[in-house]
Write a protein that holds these residues in place. Structure first.
Motif, PDB file in Angstrom:
ATOM      1  N   ASP A  51     -14.810 -23.138   5.867  1.00  0.00           N
ATOM      2  CA  ASP A  51     -13.438 -22.865   5.402  1.00  0.00           C
ATOM      3  C   ASP A  51     -13.389 -22.619   3.898  1.00  0.00           C
ATOM      4  OD1 ASP A  51     -12.147 -22.929   7.812  1.00  0.00           O
ATOM      5  OD2 ASP A  51     -11.522 -25.034   7.672  1.00  0.00           O
ATOM      6  N   HIS A  52     -14.392 -23.133   3.177  1.00  0.00           N
ATOM      7  CA  HIS A  52     -14.401 -23.005   1.718  1.00  0.00           C
ATOM      8  C   HIS A  52     -15.321 -21.888   1.231  1.00  0.00           C
ATOM      9  CE1 HIS A  52     -12.699 -27.086   2.112  1.00  0.00           C
ATOM     10  NE2 HIS A  52     -12.083 -26.795   0.987  1.00  0.00           N
ATOM     11  N   ILE A  53     -15.826 -21.089   2.172  1.00  0.00           N
ATOM     12  CA  ILE A  53     -16.737 -19.996   1.796  1.00  0.00           C
ATOM     13  C   ILE A  53     -16.214 -18.683   2.389  1.00  0.00           C
ATOM     14  CG2 ILE A  53     -19.095 -19.083   1.983  1.00  0.00           C
ATOM     15  CD1 ILE A  53     -20.044 -22.005   2.320  1.00  0.00           C
ATOM     16  N   GLY A  54     -16.134 -17.651   1.553  1.00  0.00           N
ATOM     17  CA  GLY A  54     -15.735 -16.323   2.021  1.00  0.00           C
ATOM     18  C   GLY A  54     -16.926 -15.387   1.970  1.00  0.00           C
ATOM     19  N   VAL A  55     -17.124 -14.609   3.050  1.00  0.00           N
ATOM     20  CA  VAL A  55     -18.267 -13.697   3.117  1.00  0.00           C
ATOM     21  C   VAL A  55     -17.760 -12.268   3.293  1.00  0.00           C
ATOM     22  CG1 VAL A  55     -20.413 -13.133   4.309  1.00  0.00           C
ATOM     23  CG2 VAL A  55     -19.659 -15.516   4.173  1.00  0.00           C
ATOM     24  N   VAL A  56     -18.213 -11.375   2.423  1.00  0.00           N
ATOM     25  CA  VAL A  56     -17.925  -9.936   2.562  1.00  0.00           C
ATOM     26  C   VAL A  56     -19.265  -9.247   2.767  1.00  0.00           C
ATOM     27  CG1 VAL A  56     -16.936  -7.876   1.497  1.00  0.00           C
ATOM     28  CG2 VAL A  56     -15.922 -10.122   1.036  1.00  0.00           C
ATOM     29  N   GLN A  57     -19.441  -8.647   3.943  1.00  0.00           N
ATOM     30  CA  GLN A  57     -20.733  -8.069   4.300  1.00  0.00           C
ATOM     31  C   GLN A  57     -20.714  -6.543   4.206  1.00  0.00           C
ATOM     32  OE1 GLN A  57     -20.851  -9.899   8.194  1.00  0.00           O
ATOM     33  NE2 GLN A  57     -22.361 -11.403   7.519  1.00  0.00           N
ATOM     34  N   GLN A  58     -21.913  -5.985   4.172  1.00  0.00           N
ATOM     35  CA  GLN A  58     -22.042  -4.526   4.167  1.00  0.00           C
ATOM     36  C   GLN A  58     -21.555  -3.948   5.492  1.00  0.00           C
ATOM     37  OE1 GLN A  58     -26.075  -3.176   3.692  1.00  0.00           O
ATOM     38  NE2 GLN A  58     -25.597  -1.102   4.316  1.00  0.00           N
ATOM     39  N   ASP A  59     -21.988  -4.567   6.587  1.00  0.00           N
ATOM     40  CA  ASP A  59     -21.589  -4.111   7.918  1.00  0.00           C
ATOM     41  C   ASP A  59     -20.308  -4.846   8.310  1.00  0.00           C
ATOM     42  OD1 ASP A  59     -21.500  -3.000  10.429  1.00  0.00           O
ATOM     43  OD2 ASP A  59     -23.004  -4.353  11.293  1.00  0.00           O
ATOM     44  N   VAL A  60     -19.177  -4.227   7.999  1.00  0.00           N
ATOM     45  CA  VAL A  60     -17.879  -4.871   8.243  1.00  0.00           C
ATOM     46  C   VAL A  60     -17.580  -4.873   9.738  1.00  0.00           C
ATOM     47  CG1 VAL A  60     -15.406  -4.731   7.816  1.00  0.00           C
ATOM     48  CG2 VAL A  60     -17.019  -4.130   6.009  1.00  0.00           C
ATOM     49  N   TYR A  61     -17.161  -6.020  10.244  1.00  0.00           N
ATOM     50  CA  TYR A  61     -16.739  -6.081  11.651  1.00  0.00           C
ATOM     51  C   TYR A  61     -15.234  -6.294  11.703  1.00  0.00           C
ATOM     52  CZ  TYR A  61     -16.929  -6.561  16.650  1.00  0.00           C
ATOM     53  OH  TYR A  61     -16.762  -6.330  17.983  1.00  0.00           O
ATOM     54  N   LEU A  62     -14.546  -5.317  12.294  1.00  0.00           N
ATOM     55  CA  LEU A  62     -13.113  -5.429  12.514  1.00  0.00           C
ATOM     56  C   LEU A  62     -12.873  -5.520  14.015  1.00  0.00           C
ATOM     57  CD1 LEU A  62     -11.774  -2.767   9.977  1.00  0.00           C
ATOM     58  CD2 LEU A  62     -11.902  -5.235   9.669  1.00  0.00           C
ATOM     59  N   PHE A  63     -11.913  -6.349  14.406  1.00  0.00           N
ATOM     60  CA  PHE A  63     -11.625  -6.557  15.825  1.00  0.00           C
ATOM     61  C   PHE A  63     -10.613  -5.530  16.323  1.00  0.00           C
ATOM     62  CE2 PHE A  63     -13.010 -10.626  14.140  1.00  0.00           C
ATOM     63  CZ  PHE A  63     -13.920 -11.041  15.100  1.00  0.00           C
ATOM     64  N   MET A  64     -10.604  -5.330  17.634  1.00  0.00           N
ATOM     65  CA  MET A  64      -9.574  -4.470  18.230  1.00  0.00           C
ATOM     66  C   MET A  64      -8.210  -5.048  17.909  1.00  0.00           C
ATOM     67  SD  MET A  64     -10.866  -3.280  22.004  1.00  0.00           S
ATOM     68  CE  MET A  64     -10.901  -4.946  22.614  1.00  0.00           C
ATOM     69  N   GLY A  65      -7.269  -4.189  17.620  1.00  0.00           N
ATOM     70  CA  GLY A  65      -5.926  -4.654  17.287  1.00  0.00           C
ATOM     71  C   GLY A  65      -5.388  -3.921  16.077  1.00  0.00           C
ATOM     72  N   THR A  66      -4.424  -4.501  15.410  1.00  0.00           N
ATOM     73  CA  THR A  66      -3.760  -3.851  14.275  1.00  0.00           C
ATOM     74  C   THR A  66      -4.377  -4.272  12.952  1.00  0.00           C
ATOM     75  OG1 THR A  66      -2.136  -5.616  14.021  1.00  0.00           O
ATOM     76  CG2 THR A  66      -1.579  -3.854  15.566  1.00  0.00           C
ATOM     77  N   ILE A  67      -3.989  -3.531  11.909  1.00  0.00           N
ATOM     78  CA  ILE A  67      -4.440  -3.879  10.550  1.00  0.00           C
ATOM     79  C   ILE A  67      -3.977  -5.286  10.198  1.00  0.00           C
ATOM     80  CG2 ILE A  67      -4.011  -3.360   8.105  1.00  0.00           C
ATOM     81  CD1 ILE A  67      -4.068  -0.368   8.904  1.00  0.00           C
ATOM     82  N   LYS A  68      -2.730  -5.592  10.507  1.00  0.00           N
ATOM     83  CA  LYS A  68      -2.166  -6.905  10.173  1.00  0.00           C
ATOM     84  C   LYS A  68      -2.959  -8.031  10.853  1.00  0.00           C
ATOM     85  CE  LYS A  68       2.325  -7.267  10.414  1.00  0.00           C
ATOM     86  NZ  LYS A  68       3.652  -7.353  11.069  1.00  0.00           N
ATOM     87  N   GLU A  69      -3.284  -7.849  12.134  1.00  0.00           N
ATOM     88  CA  GLU A  69      -4.030  -8.875  12.872  1.00  0.00           C
ATOM     89  C   GLU A  69      -5.408  -9.097  12.262  1.00  0.00           C
ATOM     90  OE1 GLU A  69      -1.985  -8.081  17.267  1.00  0.00           O
ATOM     91  OE2 GLU A  69      -3.881  -7.123  16.722  1.00  0.00           O
ATOM     92  N   ASN A  70      -6.046  -8.012  11.801  1.00  0.00           N
ATOM     93  CA  ASN A  70      -7.383  -8.139  11.220  1.00  0.00           C
ATOM     94  C   ASN A  70      -7.360  -8.821   9.863  1.00  0.00           C
ATOM     95  OD1 ASN A  70      -9.952  -6.834  12.555  1.00  0.00           O
ATOM     96  ND2 ASN A  70      -8.189  -5.668  13.274  1.00  0.00           N
ATOM     97  N   ILE A  71      -6.343  -8.548   9.045  1.00  0.00           N
ATOM     98  CA  ILE A  71      -6.246  -9.242   7.761  1.00  0.00           C
ATOM     99  C   ILE A  71      -5.915 -10.713   7.992  1.00  0.00           C
ATOM    100  CG2 ILE A  71      -4.967  -9.407   5.592  1.00  0.00           C
ATOM    101  CD1 ILE A  71      -4.552  -6.385   5.715  1.00  0.00           C
TER     102      ILE A  71
END
Length: 590
Positions: free
Chosen positions: A426-446
């Motif tokens: 919960d205290h670590i944020g990871v931004v990867q080269q290979d981004v994985y976005l889930f099916m759904g809307t932009i709002k749901e993914n953010i």
């Protein structure tokens, strides 16, 4: 030796079936009623030949009026019995199936939850299609067994035992003749059963491999089409499909022998009864009424035998699926909370590596060896070096995606093994080269970064990630559906959404894993600006191939096969004129 092996397998099967039976526990009332009604339905079937016997032996010799009166009573009773049987069968088919669906629901939830607990290393060695088949087709066969198995056995046993008792009371000699083949039939069934079990287990593995191949192909369909390699993919699929067909042929060969053999046995039982009954009639120790009744009961006896034939196939399917189900449940997460693990709170972001070593479980050489590193809260640390020296691995150890094999990692002086995984991550944020976005809307993914976030918080996170403008250019704005894995977005847009997710999460520690290496120059500039904004006042680890993105780092670690070879600022490392300076010069020429 074979005997010992067989006993061991038999013991394992008994234990597995006990475990399987536990899934009935929440639905015990439904299950017991299902069994009672199955017995009642079977009992009704046993009554019909007795009615025929009564009519041919008693009613046929009554006066016309009396016979008509008795027949009307018999028809009324039979009508009531048919209604009872209809009600029993309706409950069995409806509520019994719902019970099976609920058990399937429970088992699917259990294995899915277990999937979530398993570590990165488990998924490194697995094919998604294989895992998918265990949660779909395997579970369907298991629950079909759990629903139909007990009721089919109950109905069949009631009919077989009932028919045997009634047949014995009619004529013991004919009964002995009818059952003389039963021991041979059981031996035959036992031998074929063992071979069928092996064949059905092979089927399970092969269908899992096909699922894996399909999943792999469909996930990479754009690559397939870009290389015009559809024919190659079809040929690869054909090989897997051929192997599956071969294993199916094997299982159907044994199943065909099994079905044909048992059908022949049941037919031979009728032949023996006809022969014995014919001799009995000729010699006067069997009358016509008993012979007709006997033949009717023989048919009632052979019908459940056919049901048991079907059950055998169902059992092999269901049990082999359950063995594969247990294989997954038996896999223990390599990384789990200690019993006394505490919550990680009030994180400042100081990170210390103390003599850290790591090797993959199937690796011989250590990826990292004796790494010592101290990072101050809010410090911006960059990792540079050629591919394969452990930059990503080093960062993956901080959130415990992998477990260190030696030494320790501490956050604010607390060993990360002493805190819960959830509070750590919960205290670590990871931004990867290979981004994985889930099916759904932009709002749901953010909002994935903070599931309880308000719409205003989502929009603010998008603005900080330089994503708001392109989101609003879509007709549906934040409610735009992005397709499978965000296929409708560009690489830079997907990366900014992943950064917005981390902004929303608002962690004190960040890991950027080559987050801009796959982007064009314009997108890289926008994303880099978002990353710098995100990294402000947070402890940040950056892995980058493009060295221009890390020149402003407070400390750069130059990793080689020997570990951390050099460390310092960009200017300090350039003055050192070592590995880092050489890499910068190579990059400046490209």
């Amino acid at each position: 030796m074979k005997k010992i092996k067989y006993r061991k397998q038999e013991k394992i099967m008994k234990e597995n079936l006990k475990k399987l039976a536990k899934y009935y526990k929440p639905y015990l009332g439904t299950f017991i009623l299902d069994m009672i009604l199955a017995m009642m339905s079977a009992a009704v079937a046993l009554v019909i030949p007795l009615v025929v016997r009564f009519i041919t032996s008693k009613v046929a010799y009554m006066s016309a009026n009396e016979a008509l009166s008795r027949i009307m009573i018999i028809v009324a009773v039979l009508f009531v019995l048919v209604l009872i049987q209809w009600g029993c069968n309706y409950y069995i088919s409806n509520y019994g199936h719902v019970m099976g669906a609920k058990i399937e629901y429970d088992m699917r939830a259990e294995i899915f939850n277990h999937y979530q607990k398993l570590s990165y290393s488990f998924y490194d060695d697995q094919k998604v299609g294989q895992l998918l088949s265990r949660i779909t087709s395997d579970l369907f066969d298991i629950t079909e067994l759990l629903h139909h198995g007990p009721e089919n056995i109950t109905i069949s046993l009631i009919k077989i035992i009932g028919a045997l008792c009634i047949l014995s009371s009619i004529d013991l000699r004919l009964t002995i003749a009818a059952f003389v083949l039963i021991p041979f039939m059981l031996v035959f069934a036992y031998v074929l059963n063992k071979r069928m079990k092996r064949a059905f287990k092979r089927n399970r593995v092969r269908i899992g491999e096909i699922n894996a191949q399909i999943e792999d192909n469909l996930s990479g369909i754009r690559v397939v089409k870009s290389f015009a390699n559809e024919d190659i993919e079809c040929e690869k699929f054909k090989k897997g499909n051929d192997l599956f067909l071969e294993s199916k042929r094997d299982s159907y060969h044994y199943m065909g022998m099994y079905n044909a053999g048992l059908t022949a046995f049941t037919t031979m039982i009728n032949v023996i009864v006809i022969a014995a009954g014919g001799i009995g009639i000729a010699k006067g120790w069997v009358n016509i009424t008993d012979f007709v009744t006997f033949l009717l009961y023989i048919n009632i006896f052979t019908e459940p035998v056919k049901v048991l034939i079907d059950f055998t196939e169902q059992f092999q399917n269901g049990y082999s699926g359950y063995e594969r189900f247990l294989e997954i449940l038996s896999v223990e997460p390599e990384i789990a909370d200690k019993p006394d693990a505490k919550e990680l709170t009030d994180v400042k972001g100081a990170i210390t590596f103390e003599n850290v070593s790591f090797r993959y479980k199937d690796g011989v050489d250590e990826v990292l060896s004796g790494v010592n590193l101290s990072v101050r809260p809010g410090e911006y640390v960059a990792l540079a070096g050629p591919s394969g020296v452990g930059k990503t691995t080093l960062c993956s150890l901080i959130p415990r995606f992998y477990e260190v094999t030696g030494g320790s990692i501490k956050i604010d002086g607390t060993d990360i093994k002493d805190v819960t995984l959830k509070s750590l991550r919960d205290h670590i944020g990871v931004v990867q080269q290979d981004v994985y976005l889930f099916m759904g809307t932009i709002k749901e993914n953010i909002r994935y970064g903070k599931p309880d976030a308000t719409d205003e918080e989502v929009i603010q996170a998008a603005k900080l990630a330089n994503a708001h403008d392109f989101i609003m250019s879509f007709e549906n704005g934040y409610d735009t559906d992005i397709g499978q894995r965000g296929v409708k977005l560009s690489g830079g847009q997907k990366q900014r959404l992943s950064i917005a997710r981390v902004f929303l999460k608002n962690p004190p520690i960040l890991i950027f894993d080559e987050a801009t290496s796959a982007l064009d120059n314009e997108s890289e500039q926008i994303v880099q600006e978002s990353l710098e904004k995100l990294a402000k006042n947070r402890t940040t680890f950056v892995i980058a191939h493009r060295l221009t993105t890390i020149e402003n780092a407070e400390e750069i670690l130059m990793l080689t096969d020997e570990g951390i070879k050099e460390r310092g600022t960009h200017e300090e490392l350039m003055k050192l004129d070592g590995e880092y300076a050489r890499m910068v010069k190579i990059h400046s020429r490209t």
